[in-house]
Design a protein around this motif. Structure first.
Motif, PDB file in Angstrom:
ATOM      1  N   ASP A  36       0.813  -1.216   0.000  1.00  0.00           N
ATOM      2  CA  ASP A  36       0.000   0.000   0.000  1.00  0.00           C
ATOM      3  C   ASP A  36       0.847   1.266   0.000  1.00  0.00           C
ATOM      4  O   ASP A  36       0.521   2.245  -0.686  1.00  0.00           O
ATOM      5  CB  ASP A  36      -0.936   0.012   1.215  1.00  0.00           C
ATOM      6  CG  ASP A  36      -2.081  -0.991   1.086  1.00  0.00           C
ATOM      7  OD1 ASP A  36      -2.275  -1.510  -0.036  1.00  0.00           O
ATOM      8  OD2 ASP A  36      -2.777  -1.238   2.086  1.00  0.00           O
ATOM      9  N   ALA A  37       1.930   1.265   0.791  1.00  0.00           N
ATOM     10  CA  ALA A  37       2.770   2.467   0.865  1.00  0.00           C
ATOM     11  C   ALA A  37       3.450   2.743  -0.464  1.00  0.00           C
ATOM     12  O   ALA A  37       3.586   3.903  -0.873  1.00  0.00           O
ATOM     13  CB  ALA A  37       3.810   2.310   1.978  1.00  0.00           C
ATOM     14  N   VAL A  38       3.884   1.694  -1.164  1.00  0.00           N
ATOM     15  CA  VAL A  38       4.489   1.861  -2.487  1.00  0.00           C
ATOM     16  C   VAL A  38       3.461   2.418  -3.460  1.00  0.00           C
ATOM     17  O   VAL A  38       3.745   3.335  -4.237  1.00  0.00           O
ATOM     18  CB  VAL A  38       5.052   0.525  -2.998  1.00  0.00           C
ATOM     19  CG1 VAL A  38       5.604   0.683  -4.410  1.00  0.00           C
ATOM     20  CG2 VAL A  38       6.146   0.015  -2.068  1.00  0.00           C
ATOM     21  N   GLU A  39       2.237   1.886  -3.400  1.00  0.00           N
ATOM     22  CA  GLU A  39       1.163   2.354  -4.284  1.00  0.00           C
ATOM     23  C   GLU A  39       0.865   3.831  -4.028  1.00  0.00           C
ATOM     24  O   GLU A  39       0.664   4.607  -4.965  1.00  0.00           O
ATOM     25  CB  GLU A  39      -0.090   1.507  -4.067  1.00  0.00           C
ATOM     26  CG  GLU A  39      -1.327   1.991  -4.813  1.00  0.00           C
ATOM     27  CD  GLU A  39      -1.178   1.928  -6.327  1.00  0.00           C
ATOM     28  OE1 GLU A  39      -1.918   2.648  -7.017  1.00  0.00           O
ATOM     29  OE2 GLU A  39      -0.315   1.166  -6.811  1.00  0.00           O
ATOM     30  N   TRP A  40       0.860   4.211  -2.742  1.00  0.00           N
ATOM     31  CA  TRP A  40       0.603   5.620  -2.415  1.00  0.00           C
ATOM     32  C   TRP A  40       1.657   6.513  -3.043  1.00  0.00           C
ATOM     33  O   TRP A  40       1.337   7.548  -3.647  1.00  0.00           O
ATOM     34  CB  TRP A  40       0.602   5.810  -0.899  1.00  0.00           C
ATOM     35  CG  TRP A  40       0.562   7.255  -0.505  1.00  0.00           C
ATOM     36  CD1 TRP A  40      -0.536   8.051  -0.371  1.00  0.00           C
ATOM     37  CD2 TRP A  40       1.704   8.098  -0.255  1.00  0.00           C
ATOM     38  NE1 TRP A  40      -0.158   9.329  -0.050  1.00  0.00           N
ATOM     39  CE2 TRP A  40       1.199   9.399   0.035  1.00  0.00           C
ATOM     40  CE3 TRP A  40       3.077   7.880  -0.228  1.00  0.00           C
ATOM     41  CZ2 TRP A  40       2.039  10.470   0.339  1.00  0.00           C
ATOM     42  CZ3 TRP A  40       3.923   8.943   0.057  1.00  0.00           C
ATOM     43  CH2 TRP A  40       3.402  10.221   0.344  1.00  0.00           C
ATOM     44  N   ALA A  41       2.931   6.145  -2.905  1.00  0.00           N
ATOM     45  CA  ALA A  41       4.012   6.958  -3.453  1.00  0.00           C
ATOM     46  C   ALA A  41       3.913   7.048  -4.975  1.00  0.00           C
ATOM     47  O   ALA A  41       4.099   8.121  -5.563  1.00  0.00           O
ATOM     48  CB  ALA A  41       5.364   6.393  -3.036  1.00  0.00           C
ATOM     49  N   LEU A  42       3.605   5.929  -5.626  1.00  0.00           N
ATOM     50  CA  LEU A  42       3.503   5.919  -7.086  1.00  0.00           C
ATOM     51  C   LEU A  42       2.338   6.788  -7.562  1.00  0.00           C
ATOM     52  O   LEU A  42       2.451   7.510  -8.557  1.00  0.00           O
ATOM     53  CB  LEU A  42       3.334   4.485  -7.582  1.00  0.00           C
ATOM     54  CG  LEU A  42       4.570   3.591  -7.445  1.00  0.00           C
ATOM     55  CD1 LEU A  42       4.208   2.146  -7.747  1.00  0.00           C
ATOM     56  CD2 LEU A  42       5.687   4.072  -8.363  1.00  0.00           C
TER      57      LEU A  42
END
Length: 317
Positions: free
Chosen positions: A142-148
């Protein structure tokens, strides 16, 4: 202190985002070996990643991203039968920050790369596998998706300072990807990174990073980790590949190297700041680790001006 944060800060990690890639129909784009860490994220559609020297392709879906940590040629494509074209001319024709290949735009990727110096290669990249694939749809991603998503919004809407914000977000994404990989596949990394996945070793690492100038003993580090000396020594050697005090020496030399590059402090002052009682004591350890004296290292660093990380030009998705 967080050892991962310390290392990334020491290496002055930066990113540079390249043009996005829109593709459709049958297509394939062949990329030259990147310098540093390459990343791509699929924001729409599906494609496949083939990396020279790796036996199996990686199937990528919307929301997936990957890091390519070695200078290997790679191909992004719709299918294995598509004829590949070189990335250079494709991205040279990019308009509005988007390069296009094939017919249509049912696939959309954003990407960029991180470029590191030689020490970063040894400290960070050598501990990672050639490809780190982060699939979408998992709680940890989820955190990677948020950053992307935030990167894509910055690039699409272009508010003031959007490039700078997007590049900082890319560094945040890198940290989350490394964290996620450590959590998902702790045995797929080596060196000090694998130590972060071991709670006992991680505690010892954090202690040394918190106070690197302290005259640590293995007994004190074992007490901080709530294990015996023999247990800590064995687990540290098994995961990190060296003993705790050897690691501490090498980390002190990294800190001293940074000060030699970035400050005008005397070698004696630097020696005391990283835990050595005299300039000569630092010089002996420094030469053993780097092969040169602190003075020679400072002169060479000034001549070549090679900090831990530099921005590099875009060369494709």
């Amino acid at each position: 202190m967080d050892p991962l944060e310390d290392v990334l800060a020491l290496l002055e990690t930066r990113s540079h985002l390249s043009a996005a890639l829109a593709a459709g129909g049958r297509w394939a784009v062949r990329f030259a070996p990147p310098s540093g860490v390459k990343f791509n994220a699929v924001r729409r559609g599906r494609c496949r990643l083939e990396v020279d020297g790796l036996p199996e392709p990686v199937e990528l879906a919307a929301g997936d991203c990957y890091l390519l940590t070695r200078p290997l040629r790679f191909t992004l494509s719709s299918d294995p039968e598509a004829t590949a074209v070189d990335a250079g001319p494709v991205f040279a024709r990019a308009t509005g920050g988007v390069a296009r290949v094939g017919t249509g735009d049912d696939v959309y990727l954003i990407g960029g790369r991180f470029s590191f110096g030689e020490r970063a290669q040894e400290l960070l990249l050598d501990g990672l596998p050639p490809v780190v694939h982060v699939p979408a749809g998992t709680e940890q991603a989820d955190a990677v998706e948020w950053a992307l998503t935030a990167i894509e919004q910055e690039l699409h809407h272009r508010p003031p300072a959007s490039t700078l914000v997007a590049e900082h977000l890319a560094v945040i994404m890198l940290i989350h990807v490394v964290r996620l990989h450590l959590a998902r596949q702790p045995h797929a990394v080596s060196g000090w990174l694998s130590g972060l996945a071991d709670p006992v070793v991680a505690t010892a690492l954090a202690s040394m990073h918190e106070d690197p100038a302290r005259s640590w003993t293995v007994a004190e580090l074992a007490q901080a980790s709530a294990v015996s000396r023999s247990t800590l020594a064995a687990r540290f050697k098994e995961t990190v590949g060296q003993g705790p005090l050897e690691y501490l020496t090498r980390w002190r030399i990294e800190l001293a190297s940074r000060q030699l590059r970035a400050s005008t402090d005397t070698v004696a002052l630097i020696a005391h700041s990283v835990g050595y009682g005299s300039e000569s004591a630092l010089s002996v350890a420094f030469k053993r680790i780097t092969g040169m004296s602190p003075g020679a290292y400072r002169r060479q660093a000034g001549a070549f001006s090679d900090p831990g990380a530099v921005l590099v030009g875009a060369d494709g998705a």
